[in-house]
Design an enzyme around this catalytic site. Structure first.
Site, PDB file in Angstrom:
ATOM      1  CG  HIS A  92      15.649  13.973  31.461  1.00  0.00           C
ATOM      2  ND1 HIS A  92      15.967  12.636  31.314  1.00  0.00           N
ATOM      3  CD2 HIS A  92      14.382  14.005  31.936  1.00  0.00           C
ATOM      4  CE1 HIS A  92      14.930  11.889  31.669  1.00  0.00           C
ATOM      5  NE2 HIS A  92      13.949  12.710  32.064  1.00  0.00           N
ATOM      6  CB  CYS A 146      20.646  11.882  30.309  1.00  0.00           C
ATOM      7  SG  CYS A 146      19.356  12.943  30.968  1.00  0.00           S
ATOM      8  CG  HIS A 157      14.077  19.896  34.397  1.00  0.00           C
ATOM      9  ND1 HIS A 157      14.938  19.671  33.344  1.00  0.00           N
ATOM     10  CD2 HIS A 157      14.417  21.108  34.911  1.00  0.00           C
ATOM     11  CE1 HIS A 157      15.765  20.703  33.228  1.00  0.00           C
ATOM     12  NE2 HIS A 157      15.464  21.594  34.153  1.00  0.00           N
ATOM     13  CG  ASN A 162      14.485  27.143  32.055  1.00  0.00           C
ATOM     14  OD1 ASN A 162      13.833  28.156  31.830  1.00  0.00           O
ATOM     15  ND2 ASN A 162      15.130  26.950  33.197  1.00  0.00           N
ATOM     16  CG  HIS A 203      12.482  24.414  37.477  1.00  0.00           C
ATOM     17  ND1 HIS A 203      13.658  24.382  38.190  1.00  0.00           N
ATOM     18  CD2 HIS A 203      12.841  24.333  36.169  1.00  0.00           C
ATOM     19  CE1 HIS A 203      14.686  24.286  37.346  1.00  0.00           C
ATOM     20  NE2 HIS A 203      14.216  24.252  36.117  1.00  0.00           N
TER      21      HIS A 203
HETATM   22  P1  AMP Z   1      17.449  23.997  34.197  1.00  0.00           P
HETATM   23  O1  AMP Z   1      18.374  25.181  34.245  1.00  0.00           O
HETATM   24  O2  AMP Z   1      16.028  24.365  33.935  1.00  0.00           O
HETATM   25  O3  AMP Z   1      17.955  22.930  33.270  1.00  0.00           O
HETATM   26  O4  AMP Z   1      17.429  23.403  35.655  1.00  0.00           O
HETATM   27  C1  AMP Z   1      18.267  22.384  36.088  1.00  0.00           C
HETATM   28  C2  AMP Z   1      18.084  22.261  37.574  1.00  0.00           C
HETATM   29  O5  AMP Z   1      18.624  21.019  37.992  1.00  0.00           O
HETATM   30  C3  AMP Z   1      18.796  23.359  38.371  1.00  0.00           C
HETATM   31  O6  AMP Z   1      17.831  24.067  39.154  1.00  0.00           O
HETATM   32  C4  AMP Z   1      19.780  22.557  39.238  1.00  0.00           C
HETATM   33  O7  AMP Z   1      19.936  23.109  40.543  1.00  0.00           O
HETATM   34  C5  AMP Z   1      19.156  21.189  39.269  1.00  0.00           C
HETATM   35  N1  AMP Z   1      20.064  20.068  39.502  1.00  0.00           N
HETATM   36  C6  AMP Z   1      21.251  19.835  38.882  1.00  0.00           C
HETATM   37  N2  AMP Z   1      21.796  18.680  39.318  1.00  0.00           N
HETATM   38  C7  AMP Z   1      20.929  18.174  40.244  1.00  0.00           C
HETATM   39  C8  AMP Z   1      20.921  17.005  41.057  1.00  0.00           C
HETATM   40  N3  AMP Z   1      21.927  16.086  41.026  1.00  0.00           N
HETATM   41  N4  AMP Z   1      19.869  16.805  41.893  1.00  0.00           N
HETATM   42  C9  AMP Z   1      18.861  17.702  41.939  1.00  0.00           C
HETATM   43  N5  AMP Z   1      18.807  18.819  41.192  1.00  0.00           N
HETATM   44  C10 AMP Z   1      19.825  19.054  40.352  1.00  0.00           C
HETATM   45 ZN    ZN Z   2      17.542  11.834  30.238  1.00  0.00          ZN
END
Ligand code: AMP
Ligand code: ZN
Length: 113
Positions: free
Chosen positions: A98, A4, A100, A87, A102
């Site tokens: 995982h 992950c 999160h 989401n 925003h």
């Molecule tokens: P979601 O579509 O809600 O799963 O959002 C995932 C978010 O993770 C997106 O806004 C990506 O730009 C962000 N993301 C993906 N990889 C990384 C990373 N290595 N560091 C920081 N943000 C990331």
């Molecule tokens: Zn995780």
């Protein structure tokens, strides 16, 4: 969870631009920001999404939301207004499995609801 991305960031195995960290939660800048301020708030414990959260996670989820409020103030977007969004699953477009939140702000945000 071993494969992950956000677990790896939480473990320090992949670098991130951290804005807050303690033993339970981590906040870091989104790598592809959708607003002038775009921070992700994650639990260090692996939960795939809010859909996996259980009653025992209530304090953790509350802590994440209060951290969003605190970071909005610290990052200067509280007065202008901000958005906290998460989401969950395919129809939402979730890309990283995982949990999160925003945190977005710093400009007029487009309507999503
Ligand atoms: P979601 O579509 O809600 O799963 O959002 C995932 C978010 O993770 C997106 O806004 C990506 O730009 C962000 N993301 C993906 N990889 C990384 C990373 N290595 N560091 C920081 N943000 C990331
Ligand atoms: Zn995780």
């Amino acid at each position: 969870m071993t494969d992950c991305l956000f677990c790896k960031i939480a473990a320090g195995e992949i670098p991130a631009a951290k804005v807050y960290e303690d033993d339970e939660v981590l906040a870091f800048k989104d790598i592809a920001p959708k607003a002038p301020v775009h921070v992700l708030i994650i639990p260090k414990k692996h939960l795939a999404s809010i859909a996996e959260a259980a009653p025992e996670d209530a304090a953790l989820l509350g802590k994440m939301q209060l951290l969003a409020r605190k970071l909005a103030e610290d990052l200067g977007i509280a007065a202008g207004g901000f958005r906290v969004v998460t989401n969950s699953g395919p129809n939402s477009g979730q890309e990283v499995a995982h949990l999160h939140y925003h945190l977005l702000g710093g400009e007029q945000l487009g309507d999503i609801v």
